[in-house]
Design an enzyme around this catalytic site. Structure first.
Site, short mmCIF file in Angstrom:
data_model
loop_
_atom_site.label_atom_id
_atom_site.label_comp_id
_atom_site.label_asym_id
_atom_site.label_seq_id
_atom_site.Cartn_x
_atom_site.Cartn_y
_atom_site.Cartn_z
N LYS A 29 -12.24 39.32 4.22
CA LYS A 29 -11.12 38.47 4.63
C LYS A 29 -9.83 39.02 4.02
O LYS A 29 -9.83 39.47 2.87
CB LYS A 29 -11.40 37.05 4.14
N SER A 88 -10.71 28.59 7.74
CA SER A 88 -9.75 29.66 7.89
C SER A 88 -10.38 31.05 7.97
O SER A 88 -9.72 31.99 8.43
CB SER A 88 -8.78 29.63 6.70
N SER A 112 -13.86 26.46 4.58
CA SER A 112 -13.46 27.66 5.33
C SER A 112 -14.49 28.77 5.46
O SER A 112 -14.25 29.74 6.17
CB SER A 112 -12.19 28.26 4.74
N1 GLN Z 1 -9.47 23.68 6.77
C1 GLN Z 1 -9.19 23.31 5.43
C2 GLN Z 1 -7.71 23.41 5.18
O1 GLN Z 1 -7.00 23.67 6.08
C3 GLN Z 1 -9.95 24.20 4.48
C4 GLN Z 1 -9.35 25.54 4.31
C5 GLN Z 1 -10.14 26.42 3.37
O2 GLN Z 1 -11.27 26.13 3.00
N2 GLN Z 1 -9.50 27.51 2.97
O3 GLN Z 1 -7.24 23.22 4.11
#
Ligand code: GLN
Length: 491
Positions: A80, A155, A179
């Site tokens: 990532k 994400s 995420s």
């Molecule tokens: N979707 C969640 C957020 O927007 C989690 C994001 C993540 O785990 N980086 O904060």
């Protein structure tokens, strides 16, 4: 499909070690696959073709030279784009860092390199890891290999889509509030968030430091365990990394489900849950029961507060972490030409105004509000207290349980644009994943079926702190009894 890319990481590793396939050949095959499919999927922000081939040739010199080499030696992997990799652009999905070249390796990246893994590229993500669809990437969304009209989750959407599209053997992502597990569920692959502190966060661009955790995306549970072996462990460069001994996670995967105590929290079958998701999870519970697991219905009443608390704590930490992007030391610098701010503040404001996207600005505003003097106790302190209650509730539950089982997400992947104008509905994608982050526990998502429209459904197991082995054992038992992990996207 080409034979190499249809192998699991373990199978490919065995062929590499036996010198039936060279790392250069495997790497070329994956690079060709990227060339062939990634224009449609857009999982990669940067393909490291030359560097990967060079690393592969280096790996080939060591492959088959007797014992002791890591199973990752010569294996094509991808990470990532929030993991720093020396000399390589590390954008975090943000315009702010579009031209940022990392000056050092993240510990997880260093460990991959030391194991001899071949890093073929950097993967797309929601900007600063804020989102559940990759639609918040400043460089365009990733598409779900199962259906290019739907989101891959986020994400770490690029990390999930790359493994699903078979453009790398294993990838790394990060999970702050779902995420890793939510995109794994959307893309029909395995994704695991280890216990907070199990993997060093050094060189991981910070979102919410008390929640961020790195973990793998793979095709199988064994591959996941194999990757954990390489990246887990204490790191003096991350004061929150744990000194707890790292077991060999590939051992004990065959222990089966007999006698495993599994809790099914009734609060995780939420209103509005997709009936096909619910049916698939009920089916999975039966599979575990048939294998001799002890299924207990449990109640975790504080679960419903996890998501609202997360959206106070995570933005508060993000607001602080993102204060460093002011145009001085990192990334973009824009001089706003206004007498209103003066030249110095004009640079801060101009850089932040044009460098950050809408969602990141929303989080900074939320976090700043929650931490402001009049509201600190009402929001931030209260959220921290509730977080303690959530941790206690899990600790109590795990006194008589080995793992907790539920769906990973309430619905399968949704269509592009569907939740973009409604942040709350976007946030709700992670409602079943977030409690585990709040308590710092390990959690995994694995495929447990397809909907009638052919979209993957994710099954989640959560364990107690440092209970990765029980989580992997449960997941391996399910995988061994079913064939959902063998389904391939139509790409
Ligand atoms: N979707 C969640 C957020 O927007 C989690 C994001 C993540 O785990 N980086 O904060």
């Amino acid at each position: 499909m080409n034979e190499i890319i249809s192998l699991t990481a373990r199978e490919l590793s065995e062929k590499l070690q036996a010198r039936e396939v060279s790392s250069e050949e495997a790497t070329r095959t994956y690079l060709e696959r990227i060339e062939e499919t990634d224009e449609r999927v857009h999982a990669y922000l940067k393909v490291l073709g030359d560097e990967a081939l060079e690393a592969a040739r280096e790996a080939d010199k060591h492959l088959g030279n007797g014992n002791g080499s890591s199973p990752l030696l010569g294996l094509p992997v991808a990470v990532k784009d929030l993991l720093c990799m020396k000399g390589t652009p590390t954008t975090c999905g943000s315009k702010f860092l579009e031209n940022f070249i990392a000056p050092y390796d993240a510990t997880a990246v260093r460990l991959l390199k030391e194991a001899g893994a071949v890093i073929v590229g950097k993967l797309n993500m929601d900007e600063f890891a804020m989102g559940s669809s990759t639609e918040h990437s400043a460089f365009g969304a990733t598409r779900n290999p199962w259906n290019l009209e739907t989101i891959p989750g986020g994400s770490s959407g690029g990390s999930a889509a790359a493994v699903a599209a078979r453009t790398c053997a294993i990838s790394l992502g990060s999970d702050t509030g779902g995420s890793i597990r939510q995109p794994a569920a959307c893309c029909g692959v395995v994704g695991m968030k280890p216990t907070y502190g199990r993997v060093s966060r050094y060189g991981l661009i910070a979102f919410a430091s008390s929640l961020d955790q790195i973990g793998p995306f793979t095709h199988t549970i064994y591959d996941c365990a194999m990757m954990l072996n390489a990246i887990c462990g204490h790191d003096p460069l991350d004061s929150t990394s744990s000194g707890e001994a790292v077991p060999d996670y590939t051992k004990g995967l065959g222990a089966g489900a007999k006698g495993l105590r599994i809790g099914i929290p009734k609060e995780y079958f939420i209103e509005g849950m997709d009936p096909e998701v619910e049916a698939a999870v009920q089916g999975a519970i039966e599979v575990m029961e048939d294998m001799g697991a002890e299924i207990q219905e449990i109640s975790l009443p504080y679960t419903k507060y996890a998501l609202p608390c997360y959206y106070i704590i995570a933005p508060a930490e993000a607001g602080s972490n993102l204060a460093r992007y002011d145009g001085v030391r990192f990334g973009l610098r824009v001089q706003e030409d206004t007498s209103e701010y003066g030249p110095l503040h004009g640079m801060y404001a101009g850089s932040r105004e044009s460098g950050f996207g809408e969602e990141v600005k929303r989080r900074i505003m939320l976090g700043t509000y929650a931490l402001s003097s009049g509201y600190y106790d009402a929001y931030y302190t209260k959220a921290q207290r509730v977080r303690t209650l959530i941790c206690r509730e899990f600790r109590e539950a795990f006194k008589s349980l080995d793992v907790i089982m539920s769906a990973t997400t309430p619905t399968p992947a949704f269509r592009f644009g569907e939740r973009m104008d409604d942040p709350i509905s976007m946030y709700l994608s992670d409602i079943l994943a977030i409690p585990c982050n709040m308590a710092g526990l390990p959690g995994i998502s694995q495929p447990c079926g397809l909907t009638s429209s052919g979209l993957p459904i994710g099954l989640q197991f959560v364990g107690k702190a440092f209970g990765e082995q029980e989580v992997l054992r449960a997941a391996a038992a399910f995988e061994g009894a079913t064939s959902h992990h063998l389904a391939l996207p139509p790409l």
